[in-house]
Write a protein that holds these residues in place. Sequence first.
Motif, short mmCIF file in Angstrom:
data_model
loop_
_atom_site.label_atom_id
_atom_site.label_comp_id
_atom_site.label_asym_id
_atom_site.label_seq_id
_atom_site.Cartn_x
_atom_site.Cartn_y
_atom_site.Cartn_z
N PRO A 116 0.70 -1.39 0.08
CA PRO A 116 -0.11 0.03 0.05
C PRO A 116 0.59 1.40 -0.06
N GLY A 117 1.93 1.11 0.34
CA GLY A 117 2.85 2.40 0.57
C GLY A 117 3.75 2.52 -0.79
N LEU A 118 3.41 1.90 -1.91
CA LEU A 118 4.08 2.04 -3.02
C LEU A 118 4.01 3.22 -3.68
N VAL A 119 5.11 3.89 -4.27
CA VAL A 119 4.97 5.05 -5.17
C VAL A 119 4.84 4.47 -6.51
N TYR A 120 3.77 4.41 -7.42
CA TYR A 120 3.55 3.78 -8.53
C TYR A 120 3.59 4.61 -9.56
N CYS A 121 4.33 4.74 -10.56
CA CYS A 121 4.26 5.73 -11.71
C CYS A 121 4.22 5.14 -12.86
N ALA A 122 3.15 5.56 -13.77
CA ALA A 122 2.78 5.19 -14.97
C ALA A 122 2.97 6.28 -15.97
N ILE A 123 3.81 5.98 -17.17
CA ILE A 123 4.17 6.81 -18.30
C ILE A 123 3.58 6.37 -19.64
N PRO A 124 1.91 6.46 -19.68
CA PRO A 124 1.45 5.89 -20.88
C PRO A 124 1.54 7.12 -22.11
N GLY A 125 1.32 6.60 -23.32
CA GLY A 125 1.34 7.56 -24.21
C GLY A 125 -0.04 8.63 -23.89
N PHE A 126 -1.09 8.01 -23.62
CA PHE A 126 -2.36 9.04 -23.40
C PHE A 126 -2.78 8.52 -21.95
N SER A 127 -3.42 9.74 -21.49
CA SER A 127 -4.06 9.41 -20.17
C SER A 127 -4.76 8.20 -20.10
N GLY A 128 -5.26 7.80 -18.95
CA GLY A 128 -5.99 6.51 -18.76
C GLY A 128 -7.59 7.18 -18.89
#
Length: 378
Positions: A116-128
Amino acid sequence: MSGPLRGVRVLDLTSTFSGPYCTLMLADLGADVVKIEAPGGDIARQLGAATVPGMAAVFLNMNRGKRSVVLDLTTQRGRADLARLLPTADVLVHNMRPGAARRLQVSYEDCARHHPGLVYCAIPGFSGDSPHADRPAYDDVIQGASGLAAMQSVNQDEPGYVVTPVADKLAGLTAAVGVLAALRHRDATGEGQRVEVPMFDTTFAFGLLEQLDGWTFEPPVGPPVYPRTAATNRRPYRTRDGHLCVMIYTERQWRRFLDRAGRGSVLAEPRFDSVGRRIANADALYGIVGEIMLTRTTDEWLVVLDEIDVPCAPLARYEDLLRDDDLLERGVVSLVEHPTVGTLRSIAAPLRFSATPAVAYRPAPTLGEHQAQILGTP
């Protein structure tokens, strides 16, 4: 390991450019970046010049300072190994499409269940939340979709891409900033979170910061183009024997430069008699500067411009910079040894810290090089 991020572990599920650039920044700051590659490895292992298979130039430069393990996340075993690593990590970064992340069970919800304390970073082409969320995207596509490629046509015949993959790098750098901010929040509260950095949104915002110009206002008072940077004559100026890059900006600099050139009357013209009018008529003004620059050699201009405190620099080429004595002496450019590839030329991280100096060079890993060290399995 040293550096301000010493003790931070990053699970790096990225490939190609945008994600690896983000995790390169974090590795350069001292984070322990564990690069998790699919069987066959990151496609960047095949990009650019190479002397050893699977260790091409792009990969070597983008993945220094990282450790490599191989996990097949399409299998139960691979997902189980990732689940075992998640509680040991502070950060996870990926640049998959949202649908792909869900299929591989590495969505934020999947990962937060384990940590639960994870910093999760997503770098997609387009926003979710974009209708294009699951469209594939690379740098060229985002340069085009964001308006950046069309903007290049304002001072040339056709639209064009910026030569460096700027959309990838912008997204990666912005993601690194987002990760650091989320780590600060977690340190203060213990709370992890999801950080999304879409390439399109990042490049769109970056390009329009100054180019929005007349469209800043509603109704618009002019086109969405900043005239100074879009001027056709904004380019390295040709001198008698080469090229020189010159940026004349303030009232004082313009007066000194034009007086020295014997063209002081130019500033009396209505189209050039204020900062706003000079910006609006930048192309014509830069055309006059171009005529003036042809009257002396590059070295002669360097002396004159230094005397009147006008920013300038000779036009540099990468081949010359990579041999520059100052850059070599300061370690900005250095030769290092890689255990499998041999002697490599390395470019140092640009950040300098007085109390927590960044890590020394550690070579990019071979595929799965740290499998046993990290997972305890061959």
